[in-house]
Motif scaffolding. Structure first.
Motif, PDB file in Angstrom:
ATOM      1  N   LYS A   1       0.851  -1.187   0.000  1.00  0.00           N
ATOM      2  CA  LYS A   1       0.000   0.000   0.000  1.00  0.00           C
ATOM      3  C   LYS A   1       0.887   1.237   0.000  1.00  0.00           C
ATOM      4  CE  LYS A   1      -3.998  -1.588   2.621  1.00  0.00           C
ATOM      5  NZ  LYS A   1      -4.777  -1.324   3.842  1.00  0.00           N
ATOM      6  N   LEU A   2       0.436   2.265  -0.706  1.00  0.00           N
ATOM      7  CA  LEU A   2       1.188   3.512  -0.719  1.00  0.00           C
ATOM      8  C   LEU A   2       1.270   4.114   0.683  1.00  0.00           C
ATOM      9  CD1 LEU A   2       0.059   5.171  -4.063  1.00  0.00           C
ATOM     10  CD2 LEU A   2       2.209   4.026  -3.547  1.00  0.00           C
ATOM     11  N   SER A   3       0.232   3.921   1.483  1.00  0.00           N
ATOM     12  CA  SER A   3       0.275   4.445   2.858  1.00  0.00           C
ATOM     13  C   SER A   3       1.359   3.733   3.675  1.00  0.00           C
ATOM     14  CB  SER A   3      -1.087   4.312   3.535  1.00  0.00           C
ATOM     15  OG  SER A   3      -1.498   2.958   3.577  1.00  0.00           O
ATOM     16  N   THR A   4       1.563   2.439   3.431  1.00  0.00           N
ATOM     17  CA  THR A   4       2.622   1.698   4.117  1.00  0.00           C
ATOM     18  C   THR A   4       3.986   2.160   3.629  1.00  0.00           C
ATOM     19  OG1 THR A   4       1.187  -0.225   4.384  1.00  0.00           O
ATOM     20  CG2 THR A   4       3.556  -0.606   4.598  1.00  0.00           C
ATOM     21  N   LEU A   5       4.121   2.344   2.329  1.00  0.00           N
ATOM     22  CA  LEU A   5       5.380   2.826   1.766  1.00  0.00           C
ATOM     23  C   LEU A   5       5.709   4.213   2.314  1.00  0.00           C
ATOM     24  CD1 LEU A   5       7.736   2.392  -0.158  1.00  0.00           C
ATOM     25  CD2 LEU A   5       6.290   3.262  -2.010  1.00  0.00           C
ATOM     26  N   THR A   6       4.702   5.069   2.415  1.00  0.00           N
ATOM     27  CA  THR A   6       4.893   6.406   2.979  1.00  0.00           C
ATOM     28  C   THR A   6       5.365   6.311   4.420  1.00  0.00           C
ATOM     29  OG1 THR A   6       3.221   7.363   1.528  1.00  0.00           O
ATOM     30  CG2 THR A   6       3.736   8.592   3.536  1.00  0.00           C
ATOM     31  N   ALA A   7       4.723   5.459   5.210  1.00  0.00           N
ATOM     32  CA  ALA A   7       5.098   5.295   6.618  1.00  0.00           C
ATOM     33  C   ALA A   7       6.512   4.735   6.751  1.00  0.00           C
ATOM     34  CB  ALA A   7       4.090   4.397   7.326  1.00  0.00           C
ATOM     35  N   LEU A   8       6.882   3.799   5.884  1.00  0.00           N
ATOM     36  CA  LEU A   8       8.247   3.259   5.899  1.00  0.00           C
ATOM     37  C   LEU A   8       9.262   4.355   5.599  1.00  0.00           C
ATOM     38  CD1 LEU A   8       7.708  -0.128   4.025  1.00  0.00           C
ATOM     39  CD2 LEU A   8       8.549   0.116   6.371  1.00  0.00           C
ATOM     40  N   CYS A   9       8.978   5.174   4.593  1.00  0.00           N
ATOM     41  CA  CYS A   9       9.887   6.262   4.219  1.00  0.00           C
ATOM     42  C   CYS A   9      10.007   7.284   5.346  1.00  0.00           C
ATOM     43  CB  CYS A   9       9.420   6.940   2.933  1.00  0.00           C
ATOM     44  SG  CYS A   9       9.662   5.909   1.465  1.00  0.00           S
ATOM     45  N   GLU A  10       8.891   7.589   5.998  1.00  0.00           N
ATOM     46  CA  GLU A  10       8.934   8.526   7.125  1.00  0.00           C
ATOM     47  C   GLU A  10       9.747   7.952   8.280  1.00  0.00           C
ATOM     48  OE1 GLU A  10       4.818   9.383   7.981  1.00  0.00           O
ATOM     49  OE2 GLU A  10       4.667  10.777   6.298  1.00  0.00           O
ATOM     50  N   ALA A  11       9.511   6.688   8.623  1.00  0.00           N
ATOM     51  CA  ALA A  11      10.191   6.062   9.760  1.00  0.00           C
ATOM     52  C   ALA A  11      11.693   5.898   9.502  1.00  0.00           C
ATOM     53  CB  ALA A  11       9.568   4.700  10.062  1.00  0.00           C
ATOM     54  N   LEU A  12      12.057   5.633   8.253  1.00  0.00           N
ATOM     55  CA  LEU A  12      13.461   5.394   7.907  1.00  0.00           C
ATOM     56  C   LEU A  12      14.150   6.622   7.327  1.00  0.00           C
ATOM     57  CD1 LEU A  12      12.985   1.847   6.373  1.00  0.00           C
ATOM     58  CD2 LEU A  12      14.190   2.384   8.508  1.00  0.00           C
ATOM     59  N   ASP A  13      13.399   7.719   7.179  1.00  0.00           N
ATOM     60  CA  ASP A  13      13.930   8.962   6.609  1.00  0.00           C
ATOM     61  C   ASP A  13      14.636   8.682   5.280  1.00  0.00           C
ATOM     62  OD1 ASP A  13      14.494  11.681   6.390  1.00  0.00           O
ATOM     63  OD2 ASP A  13      16.403  11.472   7.454  1.00  0.00           O
ATOM     64  N   CYS A  14      13.848   8.126   4.347  1.00  0.00           N
ATOM     65  CA  CYS A  14      14.412   7.764   3.052  1.00  0.00           C
ATOM     66  C   CYS A  14      13.385   7.994   1.947  1.00  0.00           C
ATOM     67  CB  CYS A  14      14.865   6.305   3.062  1.00  0.00           C
ATOM     68  SG  CYS A  14      13.525   5.105   3.218  1.00  0.00           S
ATOM     69  N   GLN A  15      13.780   7.729   0.742  1.00  0.00           N
ATOM     70  CA  GLN A  15      12.923   7.822  -0.437  1.00  0.00           C
ATOM     71  C   GLN A  15      12.486   6.411  -0.847  1.00  0.00           C
ATOM     72  OE1 GLN A  15      11.918  10.713  -2.112  1.00  0.00           O
ATOM     73  NE2 GLN A  15      12.760  11.639  -0.256  1.00  0.00           N
ATOM     74  N   PRO A  16      11.363   6.287  -1.575  1.00  0.00           N
ATOM     75  CA  PRO A  16      10.918   4.959  -2.023  1.00  0.00           C
ATOM     76  C   PRO A  16      12.005   4.188  -2.779  1.00  0.00           C
ATOM     77  CG  PRO A  16       9.177   6.542  -2.393  1.00  0.00           C
ATOM     78  CD  PRO A  16      10.390   7.326  -1.947  1.00  0.00           C
ATOM     79  N   GLY A  17      12.789   4.892  -3.569  1.00  0.00           N
ATOM     80  CA  GLY A  17      13.864   4.244  -4.323  1.00  0.00           C
ATOM     81  C   GLY A  17      14.956   3.668  -3.447  1.00  0.00           C
ATOM     82  N   ASP A  18      15.048   4.143  -2.192  1.00  0.00           N
ATOM     83  CA  ASP A  18      16.011   3.573  -1.256  1.00  0.00           C
ATOM     84  C   ASP A  18      15.542   2.212  -0.766  1.00  0.00           C
ATOM     85  OD1 ASP A  18      17.617   5.899  -1.366  1.00  0.00           O
ATOM     86  OD2 ASP A  18      16.434   6.842   0.230  1.00  0.00           O
ATOM     87  N   LEU A  19      14.235   1.980  -0.826  1.00  0.00           N
ATOM     88  CA  LEU A  19      13.647   0.739  -0.322  1.00  0.00           C
ATOM     89  C   LEU A  19      13.415  -0.308  -1.404  1.00  0.00           C
ATOM     90  CD1 LEU A  19      10.962   2.180   2.110  1.00  0.00           C
ATOM     91  CD2 LEU A  19      13.131   1.115   2.714  1.00  0.00           C
ATOM     92  N   MET A  20      13.243   0.149  -2.636  1.00  0.00           N
ATOM     93  CA  MET A  20      12.880  -0.779  -3.713  1.00  0.00           C
ATOM     94  C   MET A  20      13.887  -0.712  -4.856  1.00  0.00           C
ATOM     95  SD  MET A  20       8.777  -0.447  -3.959  1.00  0.00           S
ATOM     96  CE  MET A  20       8.625   1.327  -3.887  1.00  0.00           C
ATOM     97  N   GLU A  21      14.073  -1.870  -5.474  1.00  0.00           N
ATOM     98  CA  GLU A  21      15.020  -1.990  -6.582  1.00  0.00           C
ATOM     99  C   GLU A  21      14.450  -2.975  -7.602  1.00  0.00           C
ATOM    100  OE1 GLU A  21      19.587  -3.658  -7.114  1.00  0.00           O
ATOM    101  OE2 GLU A  21      18.594  -3.800  -5.180  1.00  0.00           O
ATOM    102  N   TYR A  22      14.561  -2.623  -8.872  1.00  0.00           N
ATOM    103  CA  TYR A  22      14.156  -3.544  -9.938  1.00  0.00           C
ATOM    104  C   TYR A  22      15.337  -4.449 -10.264  1.00  0.00           C
ATOM    105  CZ  TYR A  22      13.291  -5.424 -14.534  1.00  0.00           C
ATOM    106  OH  TYR A  22      13.163  -6.283 -15.590  1.00  0.00           O
ATOM    107  N   VAL A  23      15.093  -5.752 -10.246  1.00  0.00           N
ATOM    108  CA  VAL A  23      16.107  -6.742 -10.599  1.00  0.00           C
ATOM    109  C   VAL A  23      15.512  -7.635 -11.687  1.00  0.00           C
ATOM    110  CG1 VAL A  23      17.523  -8.663  -9.770  1.00  0.00           C
ATOM    111  CG2 VAL A  23      17.037  -6.733  -8.264  1.00  0.00           C
ATOM    112  N   PRO A  24      16.133  -7.702 -12.856  1.00  0.00           N
ATOM    113  CA  PRO A  24      15.625  -8.601 -13.894  1.00  0.00           C
ATOM    114  C   PRO A  24      15.529 -10.026 -13.380  1.00  0.00           C
ATOM    115  CG  PRO A  24      17.343  -7.187 -14.781  1.00  0.00           C
ATOM    116  CD  PRO A  24      17.328  -6.978 -13.296  1.00  0.00           C
ATOM    117  N   LEU A  25      14.514 -10.759 -13.815  1.00  0.00           N
ATOM    118  CA  LEU A  25      14.255 -12.108 -13.304  1.00  0.00           C
ATOM    119  C   LEU A  25      15.464 -13.037 -13.415  1.00  0.00           C
ATOM    120  CD1 LEU A  25      10.598 -12.877 -14.364  1.00  0.00           C
ATOM    121  CD2 LEU A  25      11.501 -12.563 -12.066  1.00  0.00           C
TER     122      LEU A  25
END
Length: 71
Positions: A43-67
């Motif tokens: 959920k975007l609300s969960t992603l927002t809360a994670l970013c707030e708690a960790l003081d980071c950007q969404p890109g710091d938490l997620m990464e695209y990796v080819p299969l």
């Protein structure tokens, strides 16, 4: 495949899973599902809360990796 790098951010912030779960307002079990890349959606609300708690950007938490690299 999208990989969630919560472990990396927890280490950088010297924060425990329990503390993060409390700050975000989700259970440790649900945080573990995210942390272990077992989640089908975030959920975007969960992603927002994670970013707030960790003081980071969404890109710091997620990464695209080819299969082919993820296996």
């Amino acid at each position: 495949m999208i990989v969630i790098n919560i472990d990396v951010m927890l280490a950088k912030r010297k924060m425990s899973v329990s503390t993060l779960a409390d700050k975000v307002g989700i259970t440790k079990a649900n945080l573990s599902i995210l942390k272990n890349n077992k989640a089908k959606a975030v959920k975007l609300s969960t992603l927002t809360a994670l970013c707030e708690a960790l003081d980071c950007q969404p890109g710091d938490l997620m990464e695209y990796v080819p299969l082919e690299r993820a296996e």
